[in-house]
Design a protein around this motif. Structure first.
Motif, PDB file in Angstrom:
ATOM      1  N   GLU A  71      -9.862 -85.575  30.647  1.00 10.80           N
ATOM      2  CA  GLU A  71      -8.507 -85.134  30.972  1.00 10.80           C
ATOM      3  C   GLU A  71      -8.423 -84.636  32.415  1.00 10.80           C
ATOM      4  O   GLU A  71      -9.398 -84.112  32.966  1.00 10.80           O
ATOM      5  CB  GLU A  71      -8.075 -84.024  30.020  1.00 10.80           C
ATOM      6  N   ILE A  72      -7.232 -84.801  33.002  1.00 11.43           N
ATOM      7  CA  ILE A  72      -6.983 -84.372  34.383  1.00 11.43           C
ATOM      8  C   ILE A  72      -5.945 -83.257  34.375  1.00 11.43           C
ATOM      9  O   ILE A  72      -4.923 -83.357  33.680  1.00 11.43           O
ATOM     10  CB  ILE A  72      -6.481 -85.550  35.243  1.00 11.43           C
ATOM     11  N   GLN A  73      -6.214 -82.213  35.097  1.00  9.59           N
ATOM     12  CA  GLN A  73      -5.245 -81.127  35.255  1.00  9.59           C
ATOM     13  C   GLN A  73      -4.265 -81.535  36.362  1.00  9.59           C
ATOM     14  O   GLN A  73      -4.391 -81.131  37.519  1.00  9.59           O
ATOM     15  CB  GLN A  73      -5.965 -79.826  35.613  1.00  9.59           C
ATOM     16  N   TRP A  74      -3.284 -82.321  35.984  1.00  7.20           N
ATOM     17  CA  TRP A  74      -2.420 -82.972  36.972  1.00  7.20           C
ATOM     18  C   TRP A  74      -1.744 -81.985  37.924  1.00  7.20           C
ATOM     19  O   TRP A  74      -1.727 -82.215  39.138  1.00  7.20           O
ATOM     20  CB  TRP A  74      -1.352 -83.797  36.248  1.00  7.20           C
ATOM     21  N   LEU A  75      -1.186 -80.933  37.391  1.00  3.89           N
ATOM     22  CA  LEU A  75      -0.429 -79.982  38.208  1.00  3.89           C
ATOM     23  C   LEU A  75      -1.214 -78.704  38.505  1.00  3.89           C
ATOM     24  O   LEU A  75      -0.707 -77.826  39.213  1.00  3.89           O
ATOM     25  CB  LEU A  75       0.889 -79.619  37.510  1.00  3.89           C
ATOM     26  N   LEU A  76      -2.415 -78.589  37.967  1.00  4.48           N
ATOM     27  CA  LEU A  76      -3.214 -77.376  38.153  1.00  4.48           C
ATOM     28  C   LEU A  76      -4.421 -77.605  39.051  1.00  4.48           C
ATOM     29  O   LEU A  76      -5.047 -76.635  39.492  1.00  4.48           O
ATOM     30  CB  LEU A  76      -3.685 -76.844  36.793  1.00  4.48           C
ATOM     31  N   ASP A  77      -4.753 -78.838  39.321  1.00  3.40           N
ATOM     32  CA  ASP A  77      -5.880 -79.174  40.181  1.00  3.40           C
ATOM     33  C   ASP A  77      -5.354 -79.444  41.599  1.00  3.40           C
ATOM     34  O   ASP A  77      -4.494 -80.310  41.785  1.00  3.40           O
ATOM     35  CB  ASP A  77      -6.591 -80.414  39.650  1.00  3.40           C
ATOM     36  N   PRO A  78      -5.849 -78.723  42.621  1.00  5.91           N
ATOM     37  CA  PRO A  78      -5.369 -78.955  43.992  1.00  5.91           C
ATOM     38  C   PRO A  78      -5.554 -80.385  44.480  1.00  5.91           C
ATOM     39  O   PRO A  78      -4.806 -80.838  45.349  1.00  5.91           O
ATOM     40  CB  PRO A  78      -6.209 -77.970  44.832  1.00  5.91           C
ATOM     41  N   ASP A  79      -6.519 -81.094  43.920  1.00  3.52           N
ATOM     42  CA  ASP A  79      -6.756 -82.476  44.337  1.00  3.52           C
ATOM     43  C   ASP A  79      -5.750 -83.457  43.725  1.00  3.52           C
ATOM     44  O   ASP A  79      -5.605 -84.576  44.229  1.00  3.52           O
ATOM     45  CB  ASP A  79      -8.177 -82.906  43.962  1.00  3.52           C
ATOM     46  N   TRP A  80      -5.093 -83.051  42.639  1.00  6.95           N
ATOM     47  CA  TRP A  80      -4.178 -83.949  41.945  1.00  6.95           C
ATOM     48  C   TRP A  80      -2.720 -83.500  41.999  1.00  6.95           C
ATOM     49  O   TRP A  80      -1.818 -84.300  41.737  1.00  6.95           O
ATOM     50  CB  TRP A  80      -4.588 -84.086  40.469  1.00  6.95           C
TER      51      TRP A  80
END
Length: 310
Positions: free
Chosen positions: A163-172
């Motif tokens: 899973e990707i932290q779309w709005l919580l990861d600075p890279d994403w």
């Protein structure tokens, strides 16, 4: 009697009469323009000059000038790491959204311009984002990007991808906001490009087909050159709109995480209405105005040379 009529001066050639007529025309023109001048003065010129004025002051919580500091607000911006991050995030956001949005809109418009049965349905679908507000669309994307219940992560789980932290990861985060922005602006760009395609003379394509030109040759030699005024307009409008993006940022990320989506417009909003530093916010607004103005002038100087008008 004939000599008297002949010697009578022509009033229409009298300089005073001509000047009076021109003055009358100018007055009438001014009366017609007066409502627009008043609206521009109240909603554009006054706020602009007020912003420039406040950028030289420290202000109180009501936004009134309290202490003249000259260029200190601008000097603080040049040394501010937060402002540097805002500039970087804004430039990346423009780079993500403008080219991709125009290319996708052009691709969809080319497909929707084909004379096929039922193509009108797809035209409505492709342009439907124009009828959706920024707030409503951002809420929908907020659910799609949800880390545990969002559709995107569920699709990734089906393929065994983490899973990707779309709005919580600075890279994403910035990429995620850019995707939602591209989707939101797609309808407007699609309609404008489709209108430009439908205004191209069909005889040009008929002549090319008679000469045996392929579809790609027609696209490169006829469609793109004839569509260049429309593309020039869309690129200009998209650039300006991307620098002014606010609603998606406010709803999806609040400028975070780690200021990775803190675009200049959102930074202005935070300084003015959260931190009550109207002087610093005004300085940022002036810098943003100058940047957009210079980019627009540069685009007209360089880009308009490649525009082919019929």
């Amino acid at each position: 009697m004939k000599l008297a009529l002949h010697d009578t001066p022509n009033l229409s050639l009298n300089p005073k009469t001509s000047l009076w007529k021109q003055t009358q025309k100018a007055r009438v023109a001014f009366l017609y323009l007066l409502p627009s001048i008043l609206l521009f003065s109240v909603f554009i010129f006054y706020p602009m000059f007020k912003t420039i004025y406040l950028s030289f002051f420290l202000t109180d919580q009501q936004g009134e000038a309290a202490l003249f500091v000259g260029l200190d607000n601008y000097q603080d911006l040049l040394t501010s790491q937060s402002f540097h991050k805002s500039i970087k995030a804004t430039l990346l956001f423009v780079l993500y959204t403008v080219p991709a949005g125009i290319i996708i809109a052009l691709f969809l418009a080319l497909m929707a311009n084909e004379k096929l049965r039922g193509i009108g349905f797809f035209r409505v679908i492709y342009s439907s984002t124009m009828g959706i507000s920024v707030a409503a669309s951002s809420v929908v994307w907020l659910f799609l990007f949800h880390p545990s219940t969002g559709m995107f992560n569920r699709v990734l789980n089906l393929f065994g991808i983490a899973e990707i932290q779309w709005l919580l990861d600075p890279d994403w985060a910035l990429f995620s906001v850019s995707v939602s922005t591209i989707w939101l602006n797609l309808g407007f760009s699609f309609l404008i490009i489709l209108g430009g395609l439908q205004n191209i003379d069909e005889h040009l394509y008929e002549s090319a087909r008679i000469d045996g030109a392929s579809y790609w040759y027609q696209l490169r030699r006829i469609t793109i050159p004839m569509l260049s005024p429309t593309l020039f307009f869309i690129i200009t409008i998209s650039l300006i709109n991307s620098f002014q993006t606010f609603g998606q940022i406010d709803i999806l990320t609040k400028g975070g995480p780690s200021e990775s989506t803190n675009l200049i417009v959102y930074s202005i909003y935070k300084d003015a209405f959260i931190n009550y530093q109207f002087g610093t916010a005004s300085a940022q607004a002036v810098v943003l105005f100058i940047c957009v103005l210079l980019l627009t002038i540069l685009q007209f100087k360089l880009g308009e040379k490649k525009v082919h008008y019929q």
